[in-house]
Design a protein around this motif. Structure first.
Motif, PDB file in Angstrom:
ATOM      1  N   ALA A 315       0.841  -1.213   0.000  1.00 25.99           N
ATOM      2  CA  ALA A 315       0.000   0.000   0.000  1.00 25.99           C
ATOM      3  C   ALA A 315       0.868   1.252   0.000  1.00 25.99           C
ATOM      4  O   ALA A 315       0.581   2.221  -0.722  1.00 25.99           O
ATOM      5  CB  ALA A 315      -0.923  -0.013   1.215  1.00 25.99           C
ATOM      6  N   VAL A 316       1.931   1.253   0.802  1.00 25.59           N
ATOM      7  CA  VAL A 316       2.842   2.408   0.808  1.00 25.59           C
ATOM      8  C   VAL A 316       3.580   2.501  -0.515  1.00 25.59           C
ATOM      9  O   VAL A 316       3.777   3.598  -1.058  1.00 25.59           O
ATOM     10  CB  VAL A 316       3.820   2.312   1.989  1.00 25.59           C
ATOM     11  N   MET A 317       3.986   1.358  -1.070  1.00 24.37           N
ATOM     12  CA  MET A 317       4.628   1.354  -2.378  1.00 24.37           C
ATOM     13  C   MET A 317       3.724   1.999  -3.426  1.00 24.37           C
ATOM     14  O   MET A 317       4.162   2.864  -4.212  1.00 24.37           O
ATOM     15  CB  MET A 317       4.956  -0.077  -2.796  1.00 24.37           C
ATOM     16  N   GLU A 318       2.459   1.599  -3.433  1.00 20.75           N
ATOM     17  CA  GLU A 318       1.531   2.144  -4.432  1.00 20.75           C
ATOM     18  C   GLU A 318       1.270   3.633  -4.205  1.00 20.75           C
ATOM     19  O   GLU A 318       1.015   4.375  -5.163  1.00 20.75           O
ATOM     20  CB  GLU A 318       0.228   1.335  -4.402  1.00 20.75           C
ATOM     21  N   PHE A 319       1.356   4.077  -2.971  1.00 21.78           N
ATOM     22  CA  PHE A 319       1.255   5.510  -2.689  1.00 21.78           C
ATOM     23  C   PHE A 319       2.470   6.251  -3.241  1.00 21.78           C
ATOM     24  O   PHE A 319       2.348   7.329  -3.830  1.00 21.78           O
ATOM     25  CB  PHE A 319       1.138   5.719  -1.178  1.00 21.78           C
ATOM     26  N   LEU A 320       3.643   5.660  -3.083  1.00 18.57           N
ATOM     27  CA  LEU A 320       4.877   6.345  -3.468  1.00 18.57           C
ATOM     28  C   LEU A 320       5.133   6.345  -4.967  1.00 18.57           C
ATOM     29  O   LEU A 320       5.812   7.248  -5.470  1.00 18.57           O
ATOM     30  CB  LEU A 320       6.070   5.715  -2.740  1.00 18.57           C
ATOM     31  N   VAL A 321       4.631   5.350  -5.684  1.00 19.96           N
ATOM     32  CA  VAL A 321       4.933   5.327  -7.124  1.00 19.96           C
ATOM     33  C   VAL A 321       4.301   6.514  -7.846  1.00 19.96           C
ATOM     34  O   VAL A 321       4.766   6.918  -8.926  1.00 19.96           O
ATOM     35  CB  VAL A 321       4.479   3.992  -7.787  1.00 19.96           C
ATOM     36  N   ASP A 322       3.269   7.093  -7.274  1.00 20.40           N
ATOM     37  CA  ASP A 322       2.648   8.285  -7.863  1.00 20.40           C
ATOM     38  C   ASP A 322       2.870   9.532  -7.010  1.00 20.40           C
ATOM     39  O   ASP A 322       2.212  10.549  -7.193  1.00 20.40           O
ATOM     40  CB  ASP A 322       1.136   8.061  -8.031  1.00 20.40           C
ATOM     41  N   TYR A 323       3.813   9.474  -6.098  1.00 24.52           N
ATOM     42  CA  TYR A 323       4.021  10.548  -5.130  1.00 24.52           C
ATOM     43  C   TYR A 323       4.658  11.761  -5.797  1.00 24.52           C
ATOM     44  O   TYR A 323       5.610  11.644  -6.564  1.00 24.52           O
ATOM     45  CB  TYR A 323       4.916  10.032  -4.010  1.00 24.52           C
ATOM     46  N   ALA A 324       4.124  12.933  -5.472  1.00 29.41           N
ATOM     47  CA  ALA A 324       4.669  14.167  -6.028  1.00 29.41           C
ATOM     48  C   ALA A 324       4.905  15.216  -4.943  1.00 29.41           C
ATOM     49  O   ALA A 324       5.050  16.401  -5.250  1.00 29.41           O
ATOM     50  CB  ALA A 324       3.722  14.726  -7.082  1.00 29.41           C
TER      51      ALA A 324
END
Length: 355
Positions: A315-324
């Motif tokens: 879940a954190v990975m998926e948050f970070l892959v689009d993190y800006a």
């Protein structure tokens, strides 16, 4: 599917393999990495993924390996030895970093590197598993319910068995002692010294304070200066734990540590899928402002800790892959919000009530 490049370091360990398999099931194609070429290649061949052998003691090689990687999920313990080299390499390579540690020293090291991470524009977010997503999210929710809180107490109750990596981390702590936070500072305490009765959700139980990661992370998430974390423990076992205080000097010895860890390698394999499915976790927390006579209590139920680690890390990975957003050091709740835990499979809603 997002085209960001993800690396899972330590992918052939018990929890790293669970994360790698679930990532593939979700359609991701991470690079698998680690130090053991044979174990790494076996898993990479099975999952049809690229693999790269990278030592952590060769900083330049490590940084070069990360130049085309957007995010590392670091799963290789003991994190006391492996986390800081990987964090520094991620900062230099401008690669987001997350791990599944629960070690106080690692969280404090990440916090100390926060300014460098901010300058590099990358996120350092250790503790993206059961250590410490559920308790960190509960701490943040409790603080939101009582911003004036001066004391925070957390704990969890589970019948789950340990993986080899978790057991080895526990062994490292035997020679150090337990820990609490008092007036903003982390204090080492004797094993079994701090106790109380707690109803985690299955009735009141005698409980013992442990050196859980929230002693570090919950302070950074909430600013509350007095923090304790508990697990239930039979009084007889607690007395045996107290007895170990006499031998903490011996338990710090490298030969003793290596002997105990070798026994773990021979005897532990980590819980099976079926076992994990049968053993959920009850998480509890309390905030107080004694001057005002105010108290709030929070509870939630989660899946087994290892399943929480898999779903939480991804879940954190998926948050970070689009993190800006901005770079820097973050706790899971500070990065993704206190509601993160409620989104994980098997988790209940956060329940905050008056004391």
């Amino acid at each position: 599917m997002n085209n960001k490049h993800i690396m899972i370091y330590g992918a052939y360990g018990y929890t790293g393999e669970l994360i790698a398999r679930e990532a593939v099931a979700r359609g991701y194609h991470p690079v698998l990495a680690g130090r053991n070429a044979q174990k790494l290649q076996l898993l990479a061949d099975e999952l049809n993924l690229p693999a790269v052998v990278i030592p952590l003691d060769a900083q330049e090689t490590l940084e070069q390996s990360l130049l085309n990687i957007d995010l590392v999920i670091h799963c290789a313990g003991p994190f006391s030895a492996t986390a800081e080299p990987m964090m520094r390499a991620c900062i230099n390579a401008q690669t987001h970093y997350q791990d599944i540690t629960g070690e106080i020293a690692v969280f404090e090291a990440a916090y100390s590197l926060g300014d460098r991470a901010r300058t590099a524009g990358i996120v350092l977010c250790p503790g993206t598993g059961f250590d410490v997503i559920p308790t960190d999210c509960l701490a943040a929710a409790l603080h939101a319910a009582m911003p004036s809180a001066t004391h925070l107490v957390l704990g969890f109750d589970s019948d789950s068995s340990l993986s080899p990596g978790t057991a080895k981390t526990a062994i490292e702590g035997l020679g150090i002692g337990s820990a609490v936070r008092r007036n903003g500072r982390i204090q080492v305490t004797r094993h079994g010294q701090v106790t109380r009765q707690i109803d985690f959700g299955r009735g009141a139980k005698f409980s013992v304070a442990i050196p859980w990661g929230d002693i570090a992370t919950a302070f950074h998430s909430t600013g509350i200066g007095n923090i304790e974390v508990y697990i239930p423990m039979p009084p007889g076992r607690a007395r045996k734990l107290q007895y170990l205080n006499t031998f903490r000097w011996l338990l710090r010895n490298n030969r003793v540590q290596n002997w105990l860890k070798a026994k773990v390698n021979k005897s532990l394999r980590g819980p099976s899928d079926t076992y994990r499915a049968k053993h959920k976790t009850w998480v509890w927390g309390e905030v107080r402002n004694d001057r005002r006579g105010e108290r709030r209590v929070g509870r939630l139920v989660t899946a087994n800790g290892y399943d929480v680690t898999v779903s939480g890390a991804l879940a954190v990975m998926e948050f970070l892959v689009d993190y800006a957003g901005d770079g820097g050091y973050f706790t899971p709740s500070a990065l993704c919000g206190a509601g993160l835990v409620e989104k994980l499979p098997g988790s209940s809603a956060l329940d905050i009530t008056s004391g």
